[in-house]
Enzyme design. Structure first.
Site, PDB file in Angstrom:
ATOM      1  N   TYR A  66     -34.713  43.012  94.510  1.00  0.00           N
ATOM      2  CA  TYR A  66     -35.396  42.267  95.560  1.00  0.00           C
ATOM      3  C   TYR A  66     -36.377  43.195  96.282  1.00  0.00           C
ATOM      4  O   TYR A  66     -35.987  44.021  97.088  1.00  0.00           O
ATOM      5  CB  TYR A  66     -34.399  41.677  96.565  1.00  0.00           C
ATOM      6  N   PHE A 215     -28.986  29.434  95.910  1.00  0.00           N
ATOM      7  CA  PHE A 215     -29.821  28.319  96.358  1.00  0.00           C
ATOM      8  C   PHE A 215     -28.952  27.194  96.932  1.00  0.00           C
ATOM      9  O   PHE A 215     -29.126  26.016  96.598  1.00  0.00           O
ATOM     10  CB  PHE A 215     -30.709  27.782  95.228  1.00  0.00           C
ATOM     11  N   GLY A 218     -31.196  24.821  98.311  1.00  0.00           N
ATOM     12  CA  GLY A 218     -32.340  24.478  97.456  1.00  0.00           C
ATOM     13  C   GLY A 218     -33.283  25.639  97.220  1.00  0.00           C
ATOM     14  O   GLY A 218     -34.247  25.502  96.477  1.00  0.00           O
ATOM     15  N   PRO A 222     -36.506  23.634  99.497  1.00  0.00           N
ATOM     16  CA  PRO A 222     -35.380  23.182 100.318  1.00  0.00           C
ATOM     17  C   PRO A 222     -34.976  21.738 100.018  1.00  0.00           C
ATOM     18  O   PRO A 222     -35.810  20.879  99.737  1.00  0.00           O
ATOM     19  CB  PRO A 222     -35.902  23.336 101.743  1.00  0.00           C
ATOM     20  N   LEU A 223     -33.675  21.495 100.066  1.00  0.00           N
ATOM     21  CA  LEU A 223     -33.117  20.175  99.764  1.00  0.00           C
ATOM     22  C   LEU A 223     -33.785  19.109 100.631  1.00  0.00           C
ATOM     23  O   LEU A 223     -33.944  19.296 101.844  1.00  0.00           O
ATOM     24  CB  LEU A 223     -31.617  20.159 100.075  1.00  0.00           C
TER      25      LEU A 223
HETATM   26  N1  LIG Z   1     -27.881  35.362  91.256  1.00  0.00           N
HETATM   27  C1  LIG Z   1     -29.109  34.945  91.229  1.00  0.00           C
HETATM   28  O1  LIG Z   1     -29.751  34.870  90.183  1.00  0.00           O
HETATM   29  C2  LIG Z   1     -29.734  34.499  92.516  1.00  0.00           C
HETATM   30  C3  LIG Z   1     -30.917  33.766  92.479  1.00  0.00           C
HETATM   31  C4  LIG Z   1     -31.464  33.354  93.685  1.00  0.00           C
HETATM   32  C5  LIG Z   1     -30.849  33.661  94.878  1.00  0.00           C
HETATM   33  N2  LIG Z   1     -29.699  34.395  94.884  1.00  0.00           N
HETATM   34  C6  LIG Z   1     -29.026  34.688  96.164  1.00  0.00           C
HETATM   35  O2  LIG Z   1     -28.828  33.490  96.862  1.00  0.00           O
HETATM   36  C7  LIG Z   1     -29.131  33.674  98.253  1.00  0.00           C
HETATM   37  C8  LIG Z   1     -29.518  32.365  98.877  1.00  0.00           C
HETATM   38  O3  LIG Z   1     -30.700  31.876  98.278  1.00  0.00           O
HETATM   39  P1  LIG Z   1     -32.037  31.582  99.078  1.00  0.00           P
HETATM   40  O4  LIG Z   1     -32.038  32.243 100.402  1.00  0.00           O
HETATM   41  O5  LIG Z   1     -33.169  31.876  98.181  1.00  0.00           O
HETATM   42  O6  LIG Z   1     -31.963  30.026  99.196  1.00  0.00           O
HETATM   43  P2  LIG Z   1     -31.207  29.008 100.176  1.00  0.00           P
HETATM   44  O7  LIG Z   1     -30.132  29.694 100.945  1.00  0.00           O
HETATM   45  O8  LIG Z   1     -30.838  27.839  99.358  1.00  0.00           O
HETATM   46  O9  LIG Z   1     -32.385  28.549 101.116  1.00  0.00           O
HETATM   47  C9  LIG Z   1     -33.050  29.417 101.979  1.00  0.00           C
HETATM   48  C10 LIG Z   1     -34.146  28.595 102.632  1.00  0.00           C
HETATM   49  O10 LIG Z   1     -33.545  27.612 103.477  1.00  0.00           O
HETATM   50  C11 LIG Z   1     -34.149  27.680 104.748  1.00  0.00           C
HETATM   51  N3  LIG Z   1     -33.140  27.394 105.771  1.00  0.00           N
HETATM   52  C12 LIG Z   1     -31.971  28.043 105.998  1.00  0.00           C
HETATM   53  N4  LIG Z   1     -31.312  27.479 107.026  1.00  0.00           N
HETATM   54  C13 LIG Z   1     -32.073  26.471 107.468  1.00  0.00           C
HETATM   55  C14 LIG Z   1     -31.946  25.515 108.528  1.00  0.00           C
HETATM   56  N5  LIG Z   1     -30.871  25.493 109.315  1.00  0.00           N
HETATM   57  N6  LIG Z   1     -32.931  24.606 108.692  1.00  0.00           N
HETATM   58  C15 LIG Z   1     -34.022  24.605 107.891  1.00  0.00           C
HETATM   59  N7  LIG Z   1     -34.207  25.485 106.891  1.00  0.00           N
HETATM   60  C16 LIG Z   1     -33.241  26.403 106.669  1.00  0.00           C
HETATM   61  C17 LIG Z   1     -34.676  29.070 104.892  1.00  0.00           C
HETATM   62  O11 LIG Z   1     -35.795  29.053 105.761  1.00  0.00           O
HETATM   63  P3  LIG Z   1     -35.778  29.899 107.159  1.00  0.00           P
HETATM   64  O12 LIG Z   1     -35.870  31.322 106.781  1.00  0.00           O
HETATM   65  O13 LIG Z   1     -36.989  29.361 107.853  1.00  0.00           O
HETATM   66  O14 LIG Z   1     -34.497  29.544 107.876  1.00  0.00           O
HETATM   67  C18 LIG Z   1     -35.079  29.439 103.475  1.00  0.00           C
HETATM   68  O15 LIG Z   1     -36.382  29.021 103.232  1.00  0.00           O
HETATM   69  C19 LIG Z   1     -30.265  34.700  98.191  1.00  0.00           C
HETATM   70  O16 LIG Z   1     -30.441  35.345  99.400  1.00  0.00           O
HETATM   71  C20 LIG Z   1     -29.826  35.610  97.077  1.00  0.00           C
HETATM   72  O17 LIG Z   1     -29.069  36.640  97.619  1.00  0.00           O
HETATM   73  C21 LIG Z   1     -29.129  34.795  93.727  1.00  0.00           C
END
Ligand SMILES: NC(=O)c1ccc[n+]([C@@H]2O[C@H](COP(=O)([O-])OP(=O)(O)OC[C@H]3O[C@@H](n4cnc5c(N)ncnc54)[C@H](OP(=O)(O)O)[C@@H]3O)[C@@H](O)[C@H]2O)c1
Length: 290
Positions: A66, A215, A218, A222-223
């Site tokens: 990352y 995710f 989403g 986002p969902l």
């Molecule tokens: N193993 C793998 O291959 C893999 C792949 C992808 C991701 N990951 C891991 O999964 C973790 C989570 O994934 P992610 O952060 O990409 O996706 P996520 O948690 O599904 O979504 C994050 C998004 O949701 C928004 N969000 C969060 N809380 C919110 C709320 N209360 N209201 C409105 N929007 C909200 C965030 O925006 P704001 O910042 O504006 O709140 C951000 O844009 C990553 O950090 C990573 O560590 C692993």
């Protein structure tokens, strides 16, 4: 509201000697656009990481890929020396290229290098939990993982890694890994709208292995669902928090690590994920999946 590891939504989870709060934090999106380069708001990134730990969260997910190295360096800057009980979970199996792509890097020497990079950038002597990341951006890809997983199992025996897990893996690859060494978690894509792993989640629950949906909200898309919005409007927490509450109620072995830049969204998610959804709300939300 006072929050401790035991009062965070879902409390704590233990698998194979690995104990974390079920409510964790995913650091991926703290890097720059496309998960490349420095963050847009360095101080904001440090602040949200510190808030997560102050709230009692003991599971932070990251990877040397990352940035590359950016989220690991932010975590080190914000939190080192790490408090007792904090688990920083990393993954190996991909490099970054100049275009921001994620080419696979799963040969033994590549995996050993990535483990060392994670140790160095996080300032650790041992990595708590390393997931072998498989497949590609479109999802899991079938094929033997024996050589790669044996390499990580060897590093575990040498004391560089405490626990092992799998990411972006098929059910068959998870089973193949389990023949080589115990795993404590599987980190695959799963949320209200993407439920390909329902069967795998249930099997892992029977085996007391954590399922950590990436995710959960989403990700980069986002969902969005009128059903989710309607349930959220009735119950009051915002839709994202309801989506997290649904995951917690979906299965006892599901751990959360939603990403956010915002301390306010972190709080919103944490408070909202604790709501109990009724049978009729669960049935409505279950109908969202495509
Ligand atoms: N193993 C793998 O291959 C893999 C792949 C992808 C991701 N990951 C891991 O999964 C973790 C989570 O994934 P992610 O952060 O990409 O996706 P996520 O948690 O599904 O979504 C994050 C998004 O949701 C928004 N969000 C969060 N809380 C919110 C709320 N209360 N209201 C409105 N929007 C909200 C965030 O925006 P704001 O910042 O504006 O709140 C951000 O844009 C990553 O950090 C990573 O560590 C692993």
């Amino acid at each position: 509201m006072t929050v401790t590891p035991t009062t965070l939504p879902g409390g704590t989870w233990t698998s194979g000697g690995f104990t974390v709060t079920k409510f964790g934090y995913g650091a991926m999106q703290l890097a720059g656009p496309g998960v490349m380069g420095p963050p847009a708001d360095h101080d904001g990134a440090v602040a949200v990481l510190r808030e997560a730990v102050d709230l009692g969260i003991t599971h932070i997910d990251t990877s040397a890929a990352y940035g590359p190295f950016v989220t690991n360096q932010l975590i080190r800057e914000a939190l080192h020396p790490y408090p007792d009980g904090l688990h920083i979970v990393t993954k190996v199996g991909a490099n970054r290229d100049a275009q921001g792509g994620w080419p696979p890097a799963r040969k033994p020497d590549e995996l050993r290098r990535q483990v060392e990079e994670n140790l160095e950038t996080l300032g650790l002597d041992v990595l708590d939990l390393v997931n072998l990341r498989l497949g590609d951006a479109a999802g899991p890809v079938a094929g033997s993982i024996a050589e790669a997983f044996e390499t990580l199992a060897g590093l575990q025996q040498q004391g560089r890694i405490r626990h092992l897990g799998m990411s972006n893996a098929t059910a068959e690859q998870v089973a193949e890994a389990q023949q080589i060494a115990p795993i404590v978690c599987v980190q695959n894509m799963y949320n209200l709208a993407h439920r390909h792993d329902d069967e795998l989640i249930d099997r892992l629950a029977r085996e007391n292995i954590a399922y950590v949906p990436f995710f959960p909200l989403g990700g980069f898309s986002p969902l969005q669902s009128s059903v989710l919005s309607a349930v959220a409007t009735r119950l009051n927490p915002p839709p994202m928090a309801v989506a997290l509450a649904w995951l917690l109620q979906r299965s006892p072995n599901i751990l959360l690590f939603p990403g956010t830049w915002s301390v306010a969204d972190l709080w919103e998610n944490l408070v909202g994920a604790a709501i109990t959804l009724s049978a009729s709300d669960l049935a409505a939300l279950d109908g969202i999946a495509v």
